[in-house]
Design a protein around this motif. Structure first.
Motif, PDB file in Angstrom:
ATOM      1  N   ALA A 104       0.718  -1.448  -0.023  1.00  0.00           N
ATOM      2  CA  ALA A 104      -0.004  -0.121   0.075  1.00  0.00           C
ATOM      3  C   ALA A 104       0.836   1.191  -0.126  1.00  0.00           C
ATOM      4  N   TYR A 105       2.177   1.166   0.827  1.00  0.00           N
ATOM      5  CA  TYR A 105       2.841   2.388   0.618  1.00  0.00           C
ATOM      6  C   TYR A 105       3.489   2.751  -0.484  1.00  0.00           C
ATOM      7  N   LYS A 106       3.888   1.495  -1.163  1.00  0.00           N
ATOM      8  CA  LYS A 106       4.543   1.627  -2.519  1.00  0.00           C
ATOM      9  C   LYS A 106       3.486   2.312  -3.588  1.00  0.00           C
ATOM     10  N   MET A 107       2.298   1.736  -3.250  1.00  0.00           N
ATOM     11  CA  MET A 107       1.205   2.177  -4.135  1.00  0.00           C
ATOM     12  C   MET A 107       0.752   3.623  -3.846  1.00  0.00           C
ATOM     13  N   THR A 108       0.917   4.119  -2.691  1.00  0.00           N
ATOM     14  CA  THR A 108       0.412   5.438  -2.530  1.00  0.00           C
ATOM     15  C   THR A 108       1.407   6.423  -2.424  1.00  0.00           C
ATOM     16  N   LEU A 158       0.005   9.689  -6.709  1.00  0.00           N
ATOM     17  CA  LEU A 158       1.262   9.733  -5.959  1.00  0.00           C
ATOM     18  C   LEU A 158       2.021  11.085  -6.120  1.00  0.00           C
ATOM     19  N   ASP A 159       1.540  11.887  -7.016  1.00  0.00           N
ATOM     20  CA  ASP A 159       1.996  13.081  -7.235  1.00  0.00           C
ATOM     21  C   ASP A 159       1.909  14.041  -5.915  1.00  0.00           C
ATOM     22  N   SER A 160       0.795  13.990  -5.660  1.00  0.00           N
ATOM     23  CA  SER A 160       0.809  14.918  -4.414  1.00  0.00           C
ATOM     24  C   SER A 160       1.368  14.202  -3.071  1.00  0.00           C
ATOM     25  N   ALA A 161       1.406  13.141  -2.995  1.00  0.00           N
ATOM     26  CA  ALA A 161       2.021  12.490  -2.083  1.00  0.00           C
ATOM     27  C   ALA A 161       3.693  12.793  -1.893  1.00  0.00           C
ATOM     28  N   VAL A 162       4.374  13.287  -3.024  1.00  0.00           N
ATOM     29  CA  VAL A 162       5.738  13.330  -2.812  1.00  0.00           C
ATOM     30  C   VAL A 162       5.860  14.982  -3.166  1.00  0.00           C
ATOM     31  N   SER A 163       4.980  15.635  -3.331  1.00  0.00           N
ATOM     32  CA  SER A 163       5.113  16.867  -3.910  1.00  0.00           C
ATOM     33  C   SER A 163       6.173  17.733  -3.067  1.00  0.00           C
ATOM     34  N   ASP A 164       5.898  17.512  -1.534  1.00  0.00           N
ATOM     35  CA  ASP A 164       6.857  18.147  -0.770  1.00  0.00           C
ATOM     36  C   ASP A 164       8.453  17.350  -0.145  1.00  0.00           C
ATOM     37  N   GLY A 198      12.786   7.997  -1.352  1.00  0.00           N
ATOM     38  CA  GLY A 198      11.778   9.112  -1.824  1.00  0.00           C
ATOM     39  C   GLY A 198      11.583   9.595  -3.117  1.00  0.00           C
ATOM     40  N   ARG A 199      13.051   9.519  -3.627  1.00  0.00           N
ATOM     41  CA  ARG A 199      13.080  10.024  -4.889  1.00  0.00           C
ATOM     42  C   ARG A 199      12.711   9.060  -5.902  1.00  0.00           C
ATOM     43  N   VAL A 200      12.758   7.865  -5.388  1.00  0.00           N
ATOM     44  CA  VAL A 200      12.376   6.540  -6.423  1.00  0.00           C
ATOM     45  C   VAL A 200      10.672   6.721  -6.095  1.00  0.00           C
ATOM     46  N   LEU A 201      10.156   6.726  -5.191  1.00  0.00           N
ATOM     47  CA  LEU A 201       8.765   6.872  -5.087  1.00  0.00           C
ATOM     48  C   LEU A 201       8.423   8.025  -5.824  1.00  0.00           C
ATOM     49  N   GLU A 202       9.133   9.197  -5.885  1.00  0.00           N
ATOM     50  CA  GLU A 202       8.469  10.054  -6.648  1.00  0.00           C
ATOM     51  C   GLU A 202       8.640   9.785  -8.113  1.00  0.00           C
ATOM     52  N   ALA A 203       9.687   9.166  -8.258  1.00  0.00           N
ATOM     53  CA  ALA A 203       9.763   8.793 -10.058  1.00  0.00           C
ATOM     54  C   ALA A 203       8.464   8.012 -10.253  1.00  0.00           C
ATOM     55  N   LEU A 214      10.137   4.927 -15.807  1.00  0.00           N
ATOM     56  CA  LEU A 214      11.003   5.275 -14.687  1.00  0.00           C
ATOM     57  C   LEU A 214      12.390   5.490 -14.774  1.00  0.00           C
ATOM     58  N   ARG A 215      12.832   4.766 -15.767  1.00  0.00           N
ATOM     59  CA  ARG A 215      14.301   4.936 -16.228  1.00  0.00           C
ATOM     60  C   ARG A 215      14.541   6.352 -16.522  1.00  0.00           C
ATOM     61  N   ILE A 216      13.801   6.881 -17.358  1.00  0.00           N
ATOM     62  CA  ILE A 216      13.692   8.305 -17.903  1.00  0.00           C
ATOM     63  C   ILE A 216      13.544   9.302 -16.741  1.00  0.00           C
ATOM     64  N   ARG A 217      12.601   8.925 -15.842  1.00  0.00           N
ATOM     65  CA  ARG A 217      12.390   9.780 -14.576  1.00  0.00           C
ATOM     66  C   ARG A 217      13.550  10.021 -13.873  1.00  0.00           C
ATOM     67  N   LEU A 218      14.298   8.578 -13.532  1.00  0.00           N
ATOM     68  CA  LEU A 218      15.279   8.403 -12.619  1.00  0.00           C
ATOM     69  C   LEU A 218      16.419   9.252 -12.969  1.00  0.00           C
ATOM     70  N   ALA A 219      16.623   9.208 -14.338  1.00  0.00           N
ATOM     71  CA  ALA A 219      17.763   9.760 -14.844  1.00  0.00           C
ATOM     72  C   ALA A 219      17.657  11.427 -14.675  1.00  0.00           C
TER      73      ALA A 219
END
Lengths: 160, 189
Positions: B35-39, B100-106, B121-126, B173-178
């Protein structure tokens, strides 16, 4: 590094990073969640009756669909069902008896003056045709082509 | 499903609600972690996992005992996360696909990501760039190491859909993480 190896490394690294996550319920949260779940409602029983009735519903639906299909087919394609004689049965002797009295009624030609036609049809009879317009009604059977013409006499009695 | 689980399910269905906790206890961390990974955040994960437990208790009678309790539970979790994501999206006046966007926006900026917790946190944001389907498939298949068949069963989608979404998810994910400065390859270690 090959693409496959790179992909594997990437995924291993992702797993590695995310597996460190130690997120879990606290004891209080867990207990509250269980309590909420248990008090949230009675657990649904297995639907044994539904399993029993399923084939019945399926057969019923199938019969219904076949019925609808037959109805649709009869209406849409009447040639699928045998044609039915639409005329009343007449016994041979009655037909013979009536043969002498029957008079062939020819279809009226709209170009012919109905009064003249009436006079011709009643030739030899003592009564004279009424002067003026003679109202008529024509019935044409679409199935047999039979045409029946009614003339309205002076008393407005229908006679054929 | 093992014998013990079957017994516990039978007891719950017979009206013994105390058998519910031992039934779901082995999946406690799995539920919350997924649930954490999904949200992407704790509060939402708690809400989704609570909803999962609630639905599991309520619909336990519909569980196919031959197919296994674990995957059935995960299936409920995925559905609960979808519903929650949709609700969140509607509340936020957005499409509802990427809550997820709102969850990691800060979350902190990439250059500030020093320790591994921040990398996580970055990975989750990605992962917020993924659609809900892509995220589900990626988490189940690549992170939880479910087979394609299990992933299909849990997400109730086709094998082709799972493969396509998985491939898209990895690429995104690869692109976003890069972009975030986290290549996550050998060189990045």
């Amino acid at each position: 590094m090959s693409r496959r190896t790179e992909e594997k490394t990437f995924l291993d690294r992702m797993k590695d990073v995310l597996s460190e996550q130690k997120e879990d319920f606290t004891e209080a949260e867990w207990n509250a969640a269980i309590r909420k779940a248990v008090t949230g409602g009675e657990p649904a029983r297995p639907r044994r009756t539904a399993v029993v009735f399923k084939p019945v519903f399926a057969y019923g639906l199938a019969v219904l669909l076949v019925g609808v299909a037959v109805l649709f087919g009869v209406r849409r394609f009447p040639w699928l069902v045998p044609a039915v004689e639409n005329r009343p049965a007449v016994s041979a002797d009655r037909a013979a008896a009536e043969a002498g009295q029957m008079e062939i009624i020819r279809p009226i030609d709209p170009l012919i003056d109905p009064a003249a036609w009436y006079a011709q049809a009643n030739k030899g009879q003592s009564s004279k045709p009424t002067a003026g317009d003679v109202p008529t009604l024509t019935w044409i059977s679409q199935e047999t082509g039979l045409q029946i013409v009614w003339f309205v006499n002076d008393n407005l009695d229908m006679e054929d | 499903m093992d014998v013990k689980e079957k017994e516990l399910v039978a007891r719950v269905l017979a009206g013994d609600s105390t058998a519910f906790e031992p039934l779901v206890l082995p999946y406690r961390r799995t539920l919350f972690g997924l649930a954490y990974k999904m949200t992407g955040n704790r509060e939402d994960a708690l809400e989704v996992s609570q909803e999962t437990l609630l639905r599991a208790f309520r619909y336990l009678g519909k569980c196919d005992l031959e197919r296994g309790f674990r995957n059935w539970l995960l299936q409920i979790l995925v559905n609960a996360a979808r519903d929650f994501g949709g609700k969140r999206g509607r509340e936020a006046g957005r499409a509802g696909d990427s809550f997820l966007d709102s969850a990691v926006s800060d979350a902190p900026r990439p250059e500030e990501a020093h320790d591994r917790g921040e990398i996580r946190g970055r990975v989750l944001e990605a992962m917020s760039v993924l659609s809900s389907r892509e995220r589900e498939v990626f988490i189940l298949r690549d992170l939880e190491e479910k087979s394609i068949k299990e992933t299909v069963e849990i997400t109730k989608s086709s094998a082709i859909s799972v493969r396509v979404n998985l491939s898209r998810a990895r690429g995104k994910l690869r692109i976003r993480l890069a972009e975030l400065g986290l290549a996550l390859t050998e060189n990045a270690r």
